[in-house]
Design an enzyme around this catalytic site. Sequence first.
Site, PDB file in Angstrom:
ATOM      1  CG  ASP A   1       0.851  -3.003   6.377  1.00  7.12           C
ATOM      2  OD1 ASP A   1       0.013  -3.521   6.814  1.00  7.12           O
ATOM      3  OD2 ASP A   1       1.131  -1.813   5.639  1.00  7.12           O
TER       4      ASP A   1
ATOM      5  CG  PHE B   1      -1.920   1.161   1.187  1.00  8.07           C
ATOM      6  CD1 PHE B   1      -3.099   0.940   0.364  1.00  8.07           C
ATOM      7  CD2 PHE B   1      -1.793   2.279   1.838  1.00  8.07           C
ATOM      8  CE1 PHE B   1      -3.997   2.026   0.354  1.00  8.07           C
ATOM      9  CE2 PHE B   1      -2.826   3.178   2.082  1.00  8.07           C
ATOM     10  CZ  PHE B   1      -3.692   3.176   1.000  1.00  8.07           C
TER      11      PHE B   1
ATOM     12  CE  LYS C   1      -6.810  -1.720   5.457  1.00 10.53           C
ATOM     13  NZ  LYS C   1      -7.600  -1.109   4.433  1.00 10.53           N
TER      14      LYS C   1
END
Lengths: 413, 413
Positions: free
Chosen positions: B202, B126, B226
């Site tokens: 991550d 990301f 999320k």
Amino acid sequence: MAVTRDECQALDAEDPLKDFREEFSLPPGVIYLLGNSLGALPRRTPERVAHTVETEWGVHLGASWNSAGWWDLPQTTGDRIAPLIGARPGDVLAGDSTSVNIFKAVTAALPLRPGRRVIVSDLDNFPTDRYVVEGAARALGPYEIRDIGSAPGANGGTLEAALGDDVALVLLSHVDYRTGAMRDMAAVTAQVHAAGALMIWDLCHSAGVVPVEMGEVDLAVGCTYKYLNGGPGAPAYIYVAPRHQEAVHNVVSGWHGHAAPFAFEPSYRPAPGVRRFAVGSPPVLSYAALGASLDIWERVDMAAVRAKSVALTSLFIELTDELCPDLALVTPRDPAGRGSQVSYRHADGYPVVRALADRGVVGDYREPEIIRFGFAPLYLRHVDVYDAATTLAEVLGKELWRDERYSRRLAVT
Amino acid sequence: MAVTRDECQALDAEDPLKDFREEFSLPPGVIYLLGNSLGALPRRTPERVAHTVETEWGVHLGASWNSAGWWDLPQTTGDRIAPLIGARPGDVLAGDSTSVNIFKAVTAALPLRPGRRVIVSDLDNFPTDRYVVEGAARALGPYEIRDIGSAPGANGGTLEAALGDDVALVLLSHVDYRTGAMRDMAAVTAQVHAAGALMIWDLCHSAGVVPVEMGEVDLAVGCTYKYLNGGPGAPAYIYVAPRHQEAVHNVVSGWHGHAAPFAFEPSYRPAPGVRRFAVGSPPVLSYAALGASLDIWERVDMAAVRAKSVALTSLFIELTDELCPDLALVTPRDPAGRGSQVSYRHADGYPVVRALADRGVVGDYREPEIIRFGFAPLYLRHVDVYDAATTLAEVLGKELWRDERYSRRLAVT
């Protein structure tokens, strides 16, 4: 007594800010003199937060990043804070904690003064300011931290003595968190600029209670959970002078500060202006609460707030002078030299504060030996000040604080 | 069809996780395949947040820093996240955003490998991961950033080719946010350690949907909004391996990470363990929401979540293979190689996603040309997957996405 309780009630009846008290949900039976630490709850905050949780999140879900304006909260909230600190909309960004913003401000400012390797800090600043300067100096260093202030280690150093052509920047608090002493922001900024250094102000204890003007200030930071009533851990803010905005770099270079965050470019490219100081996803529920309090603040006349703040703090000092003549005031007597708090030194300050709280007067204690009372003009009355002062006199006069149940020190106060 | 809608309903009736759906407040008429971006609202979150606002803040005010445990939220919340990422309580701290935590992790790790001046990053990460690495490298640099991955600029570089005795650390995503491809965390960590470098993971797209084990990992970061349903901008977290905890320094050295924050010492002295990664005052309302979702997660069997995730993603791929044979799958077909999302490449991906949303199937679009569907096993059913796949087939088969009202690109998607 210099003033009677009836006279205080008469002053309250004429108070131009009196209706704002109804905007807050205050705990019954409590005189809350800790709005300088955590501001009271605005009455409409619960419904605003509930709407954000149940409708924006629960029903519209990810679409709310657009439709409810979540993505732009750091900017739109910053625009609403701007007039409260004498800045223009567009020059303030709300987000992260005060400490993170100090880090961003210091690391952004240092490269603007290459070759200068000294940061001037005040040991009377709230400690996080100094702690974060240490981290920033370590990251970008080597930098020397030159301390001023009255605390041990500063050797009584003054700003004047600390300034020199090796100083890159100065970080000071507008209002001292312990004593309530207030600096002349414009004069100090001019003094620092005359030495070629940059000036960063910490506005935590002035925003919402003292008129502030950014004027020639380079950068500033502050919180919104004290006098601004944003709620515990509400988003902090950073101000960057327009003349610096395109020159400064945010080392905490997250995607929310990118010029085109949804282009998903491989490299960081800063957004124009203060938006580059946004980092990661904003804690939306905390912004919702802050938004409800800013609805109040946009209707407030800051000159009236300051006038009432001076009246309340002066009244408290006057009453306490009379009722507790032995208590050592550490806050400046000249109203022009203080913010909206009144502090005293007392060797047994901690039990005193606890005995007061037991009688409905909430202040707090700060090392070393400081008892603090904050006066939030939107929800405090003259009669509250009267009652707080007489309660303090009773606690001290009858030595009620000597009760052993007040002596135990809690981990967090 | 390989499977019928009735058969999907039969699978749902036997689903060991089926009761969890009732724990969530889902918008009516919507199949929400965006839990990989913003998780659905737990049904009990509103009352938890309201309690924090109205009682903890409104009534008890500043006393709640102690009495409601606000001060310790970063640690107590981290302790509850720990089992979800295969870590021990005490090794995880919740706070700030993912981007800020990446900054803290990278700047903490780099000094552990003095002399090594290369950071390996993945252009398929990301973007914020790479952006923040740039900022950290700039702050502590000079460091070279060596990119791997499939994106332009990485030249197709592999991790193996990038590793060498000049590499200080490697930052990778466990699950790719676009393709859903999942790395073998233990194997990659071993490979990086064999080269003498540190490994930072991550976990944003794996926590709450894929079993994770910290094992030999050095540091890790992730978010909770999320699959973990913490709410928009909920606190992120950082994991630090016990063997590093006393050696690492948090350059964002705020007072909440100080060993004795209320002693107000003049200099920074880090708290023991991960607590030193706390910075400023935590956004308490956002922690309250996360706390309510963690009440659900502590009752969840992650093996059952993974099994259902594999079943749902496999079903979606199987149905779409049959109904939309021309659609290009970019997610690994081998379930062991993917997380809980399924992505396709489509030249008109954006209007496709908008046409789907108009028909109650919410996925999203990511540059370039990627349509993404996330599968949150706690609240999605097999029948939802069936209906989503048939809706996708209808939108593509009848070219419903060509309607011009779907073509306009919003600023944020």
